[in-house]
Enzyme design. Structure first.
Site, PDB file in Angstrom:
ATOM      1  N   HIS A  86     162.015  22.225  67.518  1.00 30.31           N
ATOM      2  CA  HIS A  86     160.772  22.963  67.273  1.00 30.31           C
ATOM      3  C   HIS A  86     160.663  24.247  68.091  1.00 30.31           C
ATOM      4  O   HIS A  86     159.601  24.858  68.136  1.00 30.31           O
ATOM      5  CB  HIS A  86     159.538  22.066  67.489  1.00 30.31           C
ATOM      6  CG  HIS A  86     159.591  20.822  66.647  1.00 30.31           C
ATOM      7  ND1 HIS A  86     159.512  20.860  65.278  1.00 30.31           N
ATOM      8  CD2 HIS A  86     159.755  19.529  66.975  1.00 30.31           C
ATOM      9  CE1 HIS A  86     159.619  19.627  64.806  1.00 30.31           C
ATOM     10  NE2 HIS A  86     159.778  18.799  65.813  1.00 30.31           N
ATOM     11  N   ARG A 103     146.832  32.705  66.674  1.00 30.39           N
ATOM     12  CA  ARG A 103     147.178  33.577  67.811  1.00 30.39           C
ATOM     13  C   ARG A 103     148.182  34.617  67.334  1.00 30.39           C
ATOM     14  O   ARG A 103     148.713  34.501  66.234  1.00 30.39           O
ATOM     15  CB  ARG A 103     147.859  32.742  68.898  1.00 30.39           C
ATOM     16  CG  ARG A 103     149.111  32.066  68.367  1.00 30.39           C
ATOM     17  CD  ARG A 103     149.960  31.376  69.423  1.00 30.39           C
ATOM     18  NE  ARG A 103     151.243  30.971  68.871  1.00 30.39           N
ATOM     19  CZ  ARG A 103     151.474  29.820  68.262  1.00 30.39           C
ATOM     20  NH1 ARG A 103     150.502  28.921  68.108  1.00 30.39           N
ATOM     21  NH2 ARG A 103     152.678  29.542  67.784  1.00 30.39           N
ATOM     22  N   LYS A 115     144.839  19.062  62.144  1.00 30.89           N
ATOM     23  CA  LYS A 115     145.747  19.237  60.999  1.00 30.89           C
ATOM     24  C   LYS A 115     145.150  18.676  59.715  1.00 30.89           C
ATOM     25  O   LYS A 115     145.374  19.214  58.628  1.00 30.89           O
ATOM     26  CB  LYS A 115     147.105  18.579  61.281  1.00 30.89           C
ATOM     27  CG  LYS A 115     147.787  19.095  62.547  1.00 30.89           C
ATOM     28  CD  LYS A 115     147.919  20.599  62.588  1.00 30.89           C
ATOM     29  CE  LYS A 115     147.744  21.136  63.998  1.00 30.89           C
ATOM     30  NZ  LYS A 115     147.534  22.585  64.082  1.00 30.89           N
ATOM     31  N   GLU A 152     152.272  12.273  55.069  1.00 27.78           N
ATOM     32  CA  GLU A 152     152.700  13.265  54.076  1.00 27.78           C
ATOM     33  C   GLU A 152     154.026  12.826  53.495  1.00 27.78           C
ATOM     34  O   GLU A 152     154.809  12.137  54.157  1.00 27.78           O
ATOM     35  CB  GLU A 152     152.923  14.639  54.741  1.00 27.78           C
ATOM     36  CG  GLU A 152     151.670  15.367  55.131  1.00 27.78           C
ATOM     37  CD  GLU A 152     151.969  16.724  55.768  1.00 27.78           C
ATOM     38  OE1 GLU A 152     153.147  17.148  55.789  1.00 27.78           O
ATOM     39  OE2 GLU A 152     151.014  17.339  56.253  1.00 27.78           O
TER      40      GLU A 152
END
Ligand code: MV4
Length: 506
Positions: free
Chosen positions: A235, A292, A116, A200
């Site tokens: 999620h 993907r 990330k 963040e």
């Protein structure tokens, strides 16, 4: 084009890839586990190879066995679908090293987006907006405090090796920082074998909007607009749509350009998705790239008219994209509901058993991407998603009515499913107004999953008799509900049927 492709997956996505192959005149090889010997993807493929026992670690995750199966059957390429081995850099590399074609992005692009922090650095270099924060691992609580002071609380600690929400910690005050950092690092080390954590600024109440990109091997990279994926729980996305009520043509162009720039910076080829947060002010921030084909790709296919899975195959076979960006303007509205074997009335507890009866919706604008049939055994070995119900209509409110109608047509007996949850969602005023963010579902779950009060004994007996009579007819139907737009809603009917089921009357 290839003459034979191995499909390294199961369920609905394996069938989706097999369908694309058949339309392109490509023969298919399925792989399967002991549990899937009678699965639809095995029957629909031209050939099938048994990998091993039911657990994924002994079947669908056995990269070497899958490559050996491709070699043994003479397949020239492997399509990984989503999940399983689809985003494993080592597998993409092993496929290539075995002299086979990987139907997906280069292993190097998977690696570049897998970290990330590396992905944030790529995006920054490409001029794609990212959430304010660091691009390197935090070395100490002091450094974390200094960075957090600079961006302002709340902040979010994230695992560099993470993604999909694992290893994240929201921190509201400086006093909480050191403890949260230690626990995030511990969780990251346990989950990913890498304790790198970065920080963040925490964006409050955003939407999850993602951009589909498609690039060929000759430097053309295009975007196919956005998908709105804010209806999610833990999620797990439940409902996706295209386009998004929050995205104007002008914002679409800016987000699309930003996604294309990030993909190009990673050397990306084939289909991919850039995830963004979109805040209430209309500012967007790159989060990560999914390397993907995604579960929700059909909504993009329906509004753009582009068959993404066919294009994955064509690009991997060396074809050029024939579109221009201007030809990829979305038309109409598409919505997807994920039909899972989970019981919404019971905390989305996974439900197992045999599908005793299946009636699939059809009619205008309805698409069913399913992986089950009557007789399918639903176990705990694999993902609970049974099928995706996708609709297209000229505008959003007609798409919602159409989805409601299609859900009413759907009958799955034998396992609990998310069907009734989706009906309640299509009837929900916030959803119908498009007033949804990523926190909305978890705040409103209780009202969406409540069960109608039990009827008394006489009424229950009448329901049972009516149900039995209905089931004895050739085409049993569950619903006679009125349109959602009117006053009469399907609440009563489907609530009563659920009561009957809970009481074991069917
Ligand atoms: C965020 C965020 C708020 N602020 N980052 C969750 C999964 C991973 N892809 C990133 N995630 C988030 N990152 C900042 N700086 C909120 C989330 C988030 C989220 C994002 C997309 C879809 C659903 C979500 C649910 C909870 C949190």
């Amino acid at each position: 084009m290839f003459t034979k492709v191995l499909v390294a997956n199961r369920g609905e996505i394996a069938l989706r890839v097999i369908r694309a192959c058949r339309e392109l005149g490509v023969r298919t090889v399925a792989v399967y586990s002991d549990a899937d010997a009678r699965a639809p993807h095995v029957r629909e493929a031209d050939e099938a190879v048994l990998l091993g026992p039911a657990p994924s670690s002994e079947s669908y995750l056995k990269g070497d066995a899958i490559i050996a199966a491709a070699k043994a059957t003479g397949a020239e390429a492997i399509h990984p679908g989503y999940g399983f081995l689809s985003e494993r850099e080592w597998f993409a590399r092993a496929v290539r090293d075995a002299g086979l074609v990987w139907i997906g992005p280069p292993a190097e692009a998977i690696a570049a987006m897998g970290s990330k922090t590396a992905a944030r650095e790529l995006a920054i270099r490409a001029g794609t907006p990212v959430v304010p924060g660091t691009t390197t691992a935090l070395r100490s609580a002091e450094e974390a405090a200094e960075v957090a002071d600079r961006f302002g609380y709340p902040v979010l600690l994230k695992a560099a090796a993470g993604g999909g929400g694992k290893g994240m910690r929201v921190v509201h005050r400086r006093e909480e920082l050191a403890g949260a950092l230690a626990s995030a690092q511990r969780e990251a080390r346990n989950a990913f074998g890498d304790d790198a954590v970065y920080v963040e600024k925490f964006i409050v109440g955003p939407r999850h909007v993602e951009i589909q990109v498609l690039g060929d091997a000759y430097g053309t990279m295009l975007h196919l607009g956005e998908r709105e994926c804010s209806v999610q729980r833990r999620h797990q996305k439940m409902i996706e749509e295209a386009p998004s009520v929050a995205v104007s043509p002008e914002l679409r162009a800016r987000m699309g350009t930003a996604a294309v720039a990030a993909a190009k910076a990673a050397g990306y080829v084939n289909a991919g998705t850039c995830e963004f947060l979109l805040d209430a002010a209309g500012d967007f921030y790159f989060l990560e790239m999914n390397t993907r084909i995604q579960v929700e790709h059909p909504v993009t296919e329906l509004v753009t008219g582009v068959d993404l899975v066919q294009w994955q195959l064509r690009i991997a076979a060396g074809e050029r994209l024939p579109f221009t960006q201007a030809e990829l303007t979305p038309r109409g509205w598409a919505i997807e509901c994920r039909i899972t074997s989970e019981d919404p009335a019971n905390g989305f507890l996974p439900s197992t058993g045999r599908v005793q009866f299946l009636h699939v919706p059809s009619g205008p604008g309805v698409r069913w991407d399913g992986g089950i049939e009557a007789g399918s055994e639903i176990s705990l070995f694999y993902d609970p998603m049974l099928a995706k119900l996708i609709v297209w209509a000229a505008d959003r409110s007609q798409a919602i009515e159409r989805m409601h109608r299609a859900l009413l047509e759907l009958t799955i007996d034998g396992v609990d499913t998310s069907r009734d949850f989706h009906l309640r969602m299509m009837e929900n005023d916030d959803f119908r107004r498009g007033a949804i963010d990523i926190q909305w579902l978890e705040k409103h779950l209780a009202q969406l999953t409540s069960v109608a009060p039990p009827a008394d004994g006489v009424v229950r007996a009448a329901i049972a008799a009516a149900l039995l009579a209905e089931r004895e007819r050739a085409a049993p139907r569950r619903s006679t509900a009125a349109p959602v737009a009117g006053d009469a809603r399907s609440e009563t009917q489907s609530g009563w049927l659920r009561v009957a089921r809970l009481d074991g009357l069917r």
